[in-house]
Design a protein around this motif. Structure first.
Motif, PDB file in Angstrom:
ATOM      1  N   PHE A  73       0.793   3.128  13.231  1.00 20.19           N
ATOM      2  CA  PHE A  73      -0.163   2.575  12.042  1.00 20.19           C
ATOM      3  C   PHE A  73      -1.179   1.957  12.187  1.00 20.19           C
ATOM      4  CE2 PHE A  73       3.815   3.871   9.577  1.00 20.19           C
ATOM      5  CZ  PHE A  73       3.350   4.885   8.836  1.00 20.19           C
ATOM      6  N   ALA A  74      -0.988   0.898  13.205  1.00 18.42           N
ATOM      7  CA  ALA A  74      -2.006  -0.030  13.544  1.00 18.42           C
ATOM      8  C   ALA A  74      -3.249   0.689  14.248  1.00 18.42           C
ATOM      9  CB  ALA A  74      -1.571  -1.108  14.804  1.00 18.42           C
ATOM     10  N   ALA A  75      -3.087   1.743  14.818  1.00 18.33           N
ATOM     11  CA  ALA A  75      -4.130   2.573  15.318  1.00 18.33           C
ATOM     12  C   ALA A  75      -4.791   3.399  14.473  1.00 18.33           C
ATOM     13  CB  ALA A  75      -3.670   3.229  16.727  1.00 18.33           C
ATOM     14  N   ALA A  76      -4.116   4.154  13.384  1.00 14.29           N
ATOM     15  CA  ALA A  76      -4.509   4.910  12.524  1.00 14.29           C
ATOM     16  C   ALA A  76      -5.008   4.586  11.335  1.00 14.29           C
ATOM     17  CB  ALA A  76      -3.291   6.015  12.607  1.00 14.29           C
ATOM     18  N   SER A  77      -4.819   3.380  11.145  1.00 14.84           N
ATOM     19  CA  SER A  77      -5.454   2.745   9.719  1.00 14.84           C
ATOM     20  C   SER A  77      -6.381   2.089   9.744  1.00 14.84           C
ATOM     21  CB  SER A  77      -4.151   1.890   8.984  1.00 14.84           C
ATOM     22  OG  SER A  77      -3.934   0.880   9.901  1.00 14.84           O
ATOM     23  N   GLN A  78      -7.080   1.972   8.583  1.00 15.97           N
ATOM     24  CA  GLN A  78      -8.333   1.086   8.437  1.00 15.97           C
ATOM     25  C   GLN A  78      -7.862   0.146   7.152  1.00 15.97           C
ATOM     26  OE1 GLN A  78     -12.076   3.169   8.305  1.00 15.97           O
ATOM     27  NE2 GLN A  78     -10.925   5.135   8.671  1.00 15.97           N
ATOM     28  N   PRO A  79      -8.682  -1.061   7.139  1.00 16.81           N
ATOM     29  CA  PRO A  79      -8.411  -1.958   6.065  1.00 16.81           C
ATOM     30  C   PRO A  79      -8.843  -1.637   4.890  1.00 16.81           C
ATOM     31  CG  PRO A  79      -9.502  -3.165   7.410  1.00 16.81           C
ATOM     32  CD  PRO A  79      -9.229  -1.842   8.137  1.00 16.81           C
ATOM     33  N   VAL A  80      -8.296  -1.725   3.695  1.00 18.76           N
ATOM     34  CA  VAL A  80      -9.207  -1.736   2.410  1.00 18.76           C
ATOM     35  C   VAL A  80      -8.893  -3.243   1.658  1.00 18.76           C
ATOM     36  CG1 VAL A  80      -9.377  -0.992  -0.006  1.00 18.76           C
ATOM     37  CG2 VAL A  80      -9.151   0.725   1.809  1.00 18.76           C
ATOM     38  N   ALA A  81      -9.817  -3.999   1.409  1.00 24.22           N
ATOM     39  CA  ALA A  81      -9.935  -5.326   1.001  1.00 24.22           C
ATOM     40  C   ALA A  81      -9.868  -5.395  -0.414  1.00 24.22           C
ATOM     41  CB  ALA A  81     -11.069  -6.313   1.647  1.00 24.22           C
ATOM     42  N   VAL A  82      -8.789  -5.861  -1.066  1.00 23.94           N
ATOM     43  CA  VAL A  82      -8.729  -6.266  -2.542  1.00 23.94           C
ATOM     44  C   VAL A  82      -8.731  -7.726  -2.572  1.00 23.94           C
ATOM     45  CG1 VAL A  82      -7.493  -5.567  -4.656  1.00 23.94           C
ATOM     46  CG2 VAL A  82      -7.640  -4.320  -2.999  1.00 23.94           C
ATOM     47  N   ARG A  83      -9.814  -8.375  -2.699  1.00 25.74           N
ATOM     48  CA  ARG A  83      -9.964  -9.713  -2.681  1.00 25.74           C
ATOM     49  C   ARG A  83      -9.326 -10.301  -1.258  1.00 25.74           C
ATOM     50  NH1 ARG A  83     -13.228 -13.448  -5.607  1.00 25.74           N
ATOM     51  NH2 ARG A  83     -12.774 -15.386  -5.010  1.00 25.74           N
ATOM     52  N   GLU A  84      -8.199 -11.267  -1.177  1.00 27.05           N
ATOM     53  CA  GLU A  84      -7.496 -11.696  -0.279  1.00 27.05           C
ATOM     54  C   GLU A  84      -6.614 -10.636   0.514  1.00 27.05           C
ATOM     55  OE1 GLU A  84      -5.067 -12.516  -3.458  1.00 27.05           O
ATOM     56  OE2 GLU A  84      -7.087 -12.387  -3.151  1.00 27.05           O
ATOM     57  N   ALA A  85      -6.160  -9.539  -0.329  1.00 31.04           N
ATOM     58  CA  ALA A  85      -5.177  -8.636   0.307  1.00 31.04           C
ATOM     59  C   ALA A  85      -5.972  -7.641   0.990  1.00 31.04           C
ATOM     60  CB  ALA A  85      -4.461  -7.974  -0.976  1.00 31.04           C
ATOM     61  N   ARG A  86      -5.523  -7.445   2.055  1.00 32.67           N
ATOM     62  CA  ARG A  86      -6.035  -6.518   2.946  1.00 32.67           C
ATOM     63  C   ARG A  86      -4.974  -5.302   3.335  1.00 32.67           C
ATOM     64  NH1 ARG A  86     -10.713  -7.631   5.634  1.00 32.67           N
ATOM     65  NH2 ARG A  86     -10.440  -6.364   7.298  1.00 32.67           N
ATOM     66  N   VAL A  87      -5.220  -4.058   2.568  1.00 30.32           N
ATOM     67  CA  VAL A  87      -4.299  -2.885   2.783  1.00 30.32           C
ATOM     68  C   VAL A  87      -4.735  -2.071   3.742  1.00 30.32           C
ATOM     69  CG1 VAL A  87      -3.179  -1.031   1.334  1.00 30.32           C
ATOM     70  CG2 VAL A  87      -4.086  -3.392   0.027  1.00 30.32           C
ATOM     71  N   PRO A  88      -3.677  -1.804   4.639  1.00 32.28           N
ATOM     72  CA  PRO A  88      -4.033  -0.724   5.636  1.00 32.28           C
ATOM     73  C   PRO A  88      -3.950   0.548   5.070  1.00 32.28           C
ATOM     74  CG  PRO A  88      -2.365  -2.375   6.542  1.00 32.28           C
ATOM     75  CD  PRO A  88      -2.531  -2.520   4.957  1.00 32.28           C
ATOM     76  N   VAL A  89      -4.768   1.414   5.248  1.00 30.05           N
ATOM     77  CA  VAL A  89      -4.859   2.735   4.802  1.00 30.05           C
ATOM     78  C   VAL A  89      -4.911   3.751   5.857  1.00 30.05           C
ATOM     79  CG1 VAL A  89      -5.273   1.789   2.419  1.00 30.05           C
ATOM     80  CG2 VAL A  89      -7.158   3.038   3.864  1.00 30.05           C
ATOM     81  N   VAL A  90      -4.574   4.905   5.770  1.00 32.06           N
ATOM     82  CA  VAL A  90      -4.582   6.009   6.897  1.00 32.06           C
ATOM     83  C   VAL A  90      -5.275   6.953   5.718  1.00 32.06           C
ATOM     84  CG1 VAL A  90      -3.773   7.770   8.229  1.00 32.06           C
ATOM     85  CG2 VAL A  90      -2.627   5.702   8.162  1.00 32.06           C
ATOM     86  N   VAL A  91      -6.662   7.187   6.023  1.00 30.20           N
ATOM     87  CA  VAL A  91      -7.545   8.030   5.033  1.00 30.20           C
ATOM     88  C   VAL A  91      -7.208   9.580   5.428  1.00 30.20           C
ATOM     89  CG1 VAL A  91      -9.214   6.222   4.850  1.00 30.20           C
ATOM     90  CG2 VAL A  91      -9.378   7.901   6.783  1.00 30.20           C
ATOM     91  N   ALA A  92      -7.551  10.432   4.606  1.00 35.42           N
ATOM     92  CA  ALA A  92      -7.675  11.765   4.985  1.00 35.42           C
ATOM     93  C   ALA A  92      -8.981  12.409   4.612  1.00 35.42           C
ATOM     94  CB  ALA A  92      -6.593  12.486   4.079  1.00 35.42           C
ATOM     95  N   PRO A  93      -9.340  13.261   5.500  1.00 32.79           N
ATOM     96  CA  PRO A  93     -10.732  13.884   5.433  1.00 32.79           C
ATOM     97  C   PRO A  93     -10.988  14.489   4.109  1.00 32.79           C
ATOM     98  CG  PRO A  93      -9.755  14.461   7.524  1.00 32.79           C
ATOM     99  CD  PRO A  93      -8.651  13.822   6.803  1.00 32.79           C
ATOM    100  N   ALA A  94     -11.951  14.816   3.451  1.00 29.64           N
ATOM    101  CA  ALA A  94     -12.342  15.714   2.407  1.00 29.64           C
ATOM    102  C   ALA A  94     -11.909  17.057   2.302  1.00 29.64           C
ATOM    103  CB  ALA A  94     -13.552  15.244   1.666  1.00 29.64           C
ATOM    104  N   GLY A  95     -11.759  17.809   1.353  1.00 30.14           N
ATOM    105  CA  GLY A  95     -11.419  19.346   1.890  1.00 30.14           C
ATOM    106  C   GLY A  95      -9.887  19.767   1.847  1.00 30.14           C
ATOM    107  N   GLY A  96      -9.496  18.951   2.576  1.00 36.07           N
ATOM    108  CA  GLY A  96      -7.752  19.249   2.509  1.00 36.07           C
ATOM    109  C   GLY A  96      -7.514  20.169   3.613  1.00 36.07           C
ATOM    110  N   ALA A  97      -7.917  20.680   4.459  1.00 35.41           N
ATOM    111  CA  ALA A  97      -7.684  21.696   5.464  1.00 35.41           C
ATOM    112  C   ALA A  97      -6.961  20.896   6.510  1.00 35.41           C
ATOM    113  CB  ALA A  97      -8.888  22.487   5.816  1.00 35.41           C
TER     114      ALA A  97
END
Length: 269
Positions: A73-97
């Motif tokens: 997860f550390a290698a596959a995620s990126q942080p989304v900042a909601v003020r002081e909270a930094r939420v790690p997220v693993v994004v998915a490409p658009a399209g779905g395939a």
């Protein structure tokens, strides 16, 4: 740590925003990570201006030989900042395939990643339909959170999927009502429990109905990347509702007694 799957069967009630909002207000011990598993493709990359790599494709590839789920997860995620909270997220490409190709890896040989011992995984599963590749993921979940508005058509569609959802696995099925419905949570619970008990011959208590969530456009804009969170963002009605939801979900999550107490304390503070 638990796996919470967020999905819906009709309309667009905000599965991605709910997954991100839950993670943003989760207690610190949970170390939550949001994983976009929507077979139709992800939204977080564009909403929050994140990079295309790493993504759920990289998570699936790394899961096969991972020694530690936390490292993956550390290698596959990126942080989304909601003020002081930094939420790690693993994004998915658009399209779905690419997401559809990655899901079998995450629910097959790499399934231990979704049940990581040191992470609360919140999976955004998008819209649920017959033959959807997220069904194996729902069978792994400790809680399947199904979003719906309390109106005639969405409740009717949900009712048609109840048999499959109840039988999907041992996890708890929770219906979370969104804003804008015409019926109360008690009314919806009565309809669904009657259907489960009388028509499906299952335990009528197999489904819990919670909500409705408040109509909070400001919080929705924060979670959608359209608005920067203010200093008191946790007090916004929708954020407060997500925090209280952790208290309702706590009995169904396989965590120790001490973290349970922390969930209640944080959600009511």
């Amino acid at each position: 740590m638990p796996l919470v799957a967020v999905t819906y069967v009709k309309g667009r009630p905000g599965a991605t925003a709910t997954a991100l909002g839950l993670a943003a207000v989760a207690p610190e011990w949970a170390r939550p990570v949001v994983v976009e598993c929507d077979p139709a493709g992800g939204d977080l990359m564009r909403r929050h201006r994140l990079a295309a790599v790493p993504s759920v494709v990289d998570l699936a590839a790394a899961a096969r030989g991972a020694a530690s789920p936390g490292d993956v997860f550390a290698a596959a995620s990126q942080p989304v900042a909601v003020r002081e909270a930094r939420v790690p997220v693993v994004v998915a490409p658009a399209g779905g395939a690419q997401t559809r190709a990655a899901l079998p890896e995450l629910t097959g040989s790499g399934r231990a990643v979704l049940g990581a011992t040191d992470r609360m995984v919140v999976a955004d599963c998008g819209r649920l339909g017959l033959g959807s590749p997220v069904w194996p993921l729902l069978r792994l979940a400790d809680v399947v959170l199904v979003l719906a508005r309390a109106n005639t058509d969405e409740v009717a569609h949900l009712r048609e999927h109840l048999g499959e959802l109840v039988d999907a696995g041992a996890g708890r099925l929770v219906v979370l009502l969104g804003a804008g419905g015409v019926y109360s949570a008690a009314d919806v619970a009565d309809v669904l429990s009657t259907h489960v008990g009388q028509e499906l011959a299952r335990d009528p208590e197999a489904v819990t109905v919670l909500g409705p969530l408040p109509d909070d456009r400001r919080a929705a804009a924060v979670l959608g990347g359209e608005l920067v969170a203010g200093r008191r963002w946790r007090r916004l009605p929708l954020m407060a509702a997500y925090a209280r939801l952790w208290t309702d979900l706590a009995p169904y999550l396989p965590v120790a007694a001490a973290p349970h107490a922390d969930v209640s304390a944080e959600a009511t503070s």
